[in-house]
Design a protein around this motif. Sequence first.
Motif, PDB file in Angstrom:
ATOM      1  N   GLY A 247      10.498   0.388  -7.944  1.00 55.66           N
ATOM      2  CA  GLY A 247      10.144   0.901  -6.617  1.00 55.66           C
ATOM      3  C   GLY A 247      10.816   2.232  -6.347  1.00 55.66           C
ATOM      4  O   GLY A 247      10.180   3.191  -5.881  1.00 55.66           O
TER       5      GLY A 247
ATOM      6  N   ASN B  52       4.741  -1.523 -11.843  1.00 51.44           N
ATOM      7  CA  ASN B  52       5.119  -2.187 -10.586  1.00 51.44           C
ATOM      8  C   ASN B  52       4.035  -3.172 -10.156  1.00 51.44           C
ATOM      9  O   ASN B  52       4.330  -4.226  -9.585  1.00 51.44           O
TER      10      ASN B  52
ATOM     11  N   GLN C 196       7.914  -4.361  -6.667  1.00 56.90           N
ATOM     12  CA  GLN C 196       8.999  -3.913  -5.792  1.00 56.90           C
ATOM     13  C   GLN C 196       8.451  -3.010  -4.687  1.00 56.90           C
ATOM     14  O   GLN C 196       7.482  -2.268  -4.886  1.00 56.90           O
ATOM     15  N   LYS C 197       9.118  -3.070  -3.539  1.00 59.04           N
ATOM     16  CA  LYS C 197       8.748  -2.202  -2.420  1.00 59.04           C
ATOM     17  C   LYS C 197       9.205  -0.775  -2.716  1.00 59.04           C
ATOM     18  O   LYS C 197      10.303  -0.564  -3.234  1.00 59.04           O
ATOM     19  N   VAL C 198       8.344   0.180  -2.380  1.00 58.55           N
ATOM     20  CA  VAL C 198       8.706   1.590  -2.571  1.00 58.55           C
ATOM     21  C   VAL C 198       9.470   2.060  -1.337  1.00 58.55           C
ATOM     22  O   VAL C 198       8.935   1.991  -0.220  1.00 58.55           O
TER      23      VAL C 198
END
Length: 411
Positions: free
Chosen positions: A268, A327, A333-335
């Motif tokens: 992320g 990703n 995962q959150k960016v």
Amino acid sequence: MTHWFHRNPLKATAPVSFNYYGVATTPAATKVCNDLRLSRTRLLELFTDSSCNPEMMKNAADLYFSLLQGFILSLDNTSQECKLRYIQNFKWTDTLQGQVPSAQQDAVFELISMGFNVALWYTKYASRLAGKEDITEDEAKDVHRSLKIAAGIFKHLKESHIPKLITPVEKGRDLEARLIDSYIIQCQAEAQEVTIARAIELKHNPGLIAALAYETANFYQKADQTLSSLDPAYAGKWRKYLNLKSCFYMAYAYCYHGQTLLASDKCGEAIRSLQESEKFFAKAEALCKEYGETKGPGTTAKPSGHLFFRKLGSLIKNTLEKCQRENGFIYFQKVPAEAPQLELKANYGLVEPVPFEFPALNAHWTPETVAAFDLTKRPKEDTAKPKPDEEVKPLKEPDIKPQKDSGCQIS
């Protein structure tokens, strides 16, 4: 990988005959004056000779400077200055401010101005070599070395000789601290570009490449800020170059930092770093266009069309797409909203100027030679004084435009 470097024009100077009829009273004194005239003329010719190499330049410069020191250094090892220091008027133009010269009746002014041009020559030699197609490893080393030598000359002039001038340095002129500092920093930054290109070619650790790129971007930013108080009419084009290079290497730094984050399973954050790289690349692209449209002293090019620029654009795009794919399949995962803070410090590859000293006094200068100059015989009317608006012809520099196929030049 070829490089692209902005270059300002060389300084130009009025001819100096060193003819002191009646003042030079012995054959030895006359000979040293003839040697000064010939060695000065030869050095000026080499500045615009595209076949000149660093060895030729060093030999010619050392000869002239060793002879010129006879007008500056005291031969009895006292602090008293040489009686010949103010015998000759010298005129030099400015790299930024056109062909109206500054003039000082001072051999130290000549030493500094000619030394400045020697440093500029090393930067131009590096630029010509770096713009070649398929530059070899030895040629890359020559580029790196020449830029460090130039930085060392500029540094030596600033610290050891410019403070000795009797006449204060004019604001915005070459010998002022702001310009000298910018030239020094630019030389260091460009030498580090060669280091980065080598690190990429040898597939070094992305963390090292990111750190070097970050340090290099900061060098360019510092050089730009140093020029910020100068008139844009003179310094605007130069500043566009420094600014676009700063953005370009920030894009490099975020790109390779993204690779480091991905290798640490921080996908992320890697995506966010690559997005920041895209932003800096877009900004550099806009500055490339502005650079090409800005009038002012210096070389003209369209950097965004060149190989070094296109190659980075492709690298950023491909790396970002890879991070996004991984990703979507693996990390989920959150960016982050905020770009990662680059607190990178390179432990290797940072460039320092090569220490420089002018050569020792030429052996033709003896106490007897100096004594043979009878200053009481000088003409009362000094017709050599320049007219305020007198122009000095610019040097006809060799064409250093990069080859079309290679792109304009950087790493």
